[in-house]
Design an enzyme around this catalytic site. Structure first.
Site, PDB file in Angstrom:
ATOM      1  N   GLY A 207     -17.644  27.584  -5.587  1.00 47.12           N
ATOM      2  CA  GLY A 207     -17.408  28.687  -6.499  1.00 47.12           C
ATOM      3  C   GLY A 207     -18.538  28.888  -7.492  1.00 47.12           C
ATOM      4  O   GLY A 207     -19.685  28.503  -7.264  1.00 47.12           O
ATOM      5  N   LEU A 233     -13.803  30.811   0.606  1.00 44.49           N
ATOM      6  CA  LEU A 233     -14.985  30.772  -0.250  1.00 44.49           C
ATOM      7  C   LEU A 233     -15.771  29.476  -0.085  1.00 44.49           C
ATOM      8  O   LEU A 233     -15.224  28.382  -0.254  1.00 44.49           O
ATOM      9  CB  LEU A 233     -14.566  30.953  -1.720  1.00 44.49           C
ATOM     10  CG  LEU A 233     -15.686  30.927  -2.755  1.00 44.49           C
ATOM     11  CD1 LEU A 233     -16.636  32.099  -2.561  1.00 44.49           C
ATOM     12  CD2 LEU A 233     -15.114  30.918  -4.170  1.00 44.49           C
ATOM     13  N   ASP A 234     -17.056  29.599   0.236  1.00 42.47           N
ATOM     14  CA  ASP A 234     -17.993  28.472   0.323  1.00 42.47           C
ATOM     15  C   ASP A 234     -17.504  27.371   1.258  1.00 42.47           C
ATOM     16  O   ASP A 234     -17.780  26.181   1.031  1.00 42.47           O
ATOM     17  CB  ASP A 234     -18.247  27.876  -1.079  1.00 42.47           C
ATOM     18  CG  ASP A 234     -18.931  28.855  -2.006  1.00 42.47           C
ATOM     19  OD1 ASP A 234     -19.664  29.733  -1.512  1.00 42.47           O
ATOM     20  OD2 ASP A 234     -18.728  28.758  -3.239  1.00 42.47           O
ATOM     21  N   ALA A 235     -16.802  27.753   2.310  1.00 43.96           N
ATOM     22  CA  ALA A 235     -16.242  26.751   3.228  1.00 43.96           C
ATOM     23  C   ALA A 235     -16.613  27.011   4.680  1.00 43.96           C
ATOM     24  O   ALA A 235     -16.046  26.388   5.578  1.00 43.96           O
ATOM     25  CB  ALA A 235     -14.717  26.704   3.078  1.00 43.96           C
TER      26      ALA A 235
END
Length: 291
Positions: A207, A233-235
């Site tokens: 994040g 998100l960001d995964a």
């Protein structure tokens, strides 16, 4: 490319593992006069899946790819291959998205200008107008699409951004510190074709403001992660990562300064691997045949 020039092609494939896959493919290519210049294979022991990437040259110019694709289909069906054959000489179209931080964008544009990374940039899209002069100095169209905070305005801005991306007909999209979240429908439209640089060593500090999170946690290493963008998100599947050591006395400003070099290196390596078809997505992981 003329009909007399040799074609440079890549075969990227995966299938359930079995004896003889490499032999069958190599024999097929040899019988048609192809010369393999680079080859890599991997068997994943957990899934018992086999992955391969072969680069080769073959006489026949542009028509060689069509002929090979037609002849290879029966072998692919027999081996249950998920495969693609690509022209290694074709320059891919990369749309760059950015907000206010310019270091990743400037680094990629410079690497492209001096010939270190051969790709075309049909346009740069930003939610701010700050970097217009930099981009236009390189002779690249710059689109400013402000993203309001209210939900309706944000959705309209993302729809406009998607329209500009579609008009540019990109092979790949790079979020070069674009500080907006891609909506799920846009992630799905460009599955495994949107690359992001996140300024932390994921999965740590997901994040916003990861350097601030790192400072609060008192870590001794900070890093950057190049990954494919997914709905979470960001995964998404990780392509490349690296770290730099920090001291207890380093401020957030120091971390940001040190981190910029890592972000530049990780994003450029990750993009190069992607453009050279060295990345195969397997679940939420990647098989990386780095050079």
């Amino acid at each position: 490319m003329s009909a007399t020039e040799p074609a440079r092609l890549r075969l990227i494939a995966s299938c359930p593992d079995r004896v003889g896959i490499v032999a069958r493919v190599a024999t097929f290519l040899a019988e048609r006069g192809a010369s393999i210049t680079e080859a890599a294979q991997y068997n994943d022991p957990r899934s018992d899946m086999f992955f391969m990437r072969s680069e080769f040259v073959i006489a026949g110019g542009p028509e060689a790819q069509v002929r090979l694709e037609g002849g290879f289909r029966s072998i692919a069906q027999e081996l249950k291959l998920d495969w693609r054959l690509v022209d290694a000489n074709r320059r891919q179209r990369v749309v760059l998205l950015v907000s206010k931080f310019d270091h990743c964008l400037a680094y990629l544009l410079h690497r492209r200008k001096v010939g270190d990374m051969p790709f075309d940039v049909p346009c740069v899209i930003s939610n701010h107008d700050d970097l217009r002069s930099l981009v236009e100095w390189y002779g690249i169209p710059y689109h400013h699409v402000p993203v309001p905070a209210d939900p309706a305005g944000k959705q309209a801005a993302l729809a406009k951004t998607a329209e500009l991306i579609g008009a540019a007909q990109p092979d790949t999209i790079v979020l070069a510190r674009y500080m907006q979240i891609f909506p799920p429908w846009l992630c799905e439209r460009y599955r495994h074709r949107v690359i992001n640089i996140h300024h932390s060593f994921l999965p740590s500090f997901v994040g916003g403001k990861p350097y601030h999170q790192a400072e609060e946690r008192g870590v001794k290493l900070i890093g950057a992660t190049c990954h494919y963008v997914t709905e979470e998100l960001d995964a998404g599947p990780i392509i490349e990562q690296d770290v730099v050591r920090i001291r207890h006395s380093d401020t957030i400003k120091d971390m940001m300064r040190l981190g910029k070099d890592v972000e530049n290196a990780v994003l450029s390596r990750g993009l190069r691997y992607h453009l050279e078809d060295r990345v195969i997505v397997h679940g939420n992981k990647t098989i990386l045949f780095s050079s």
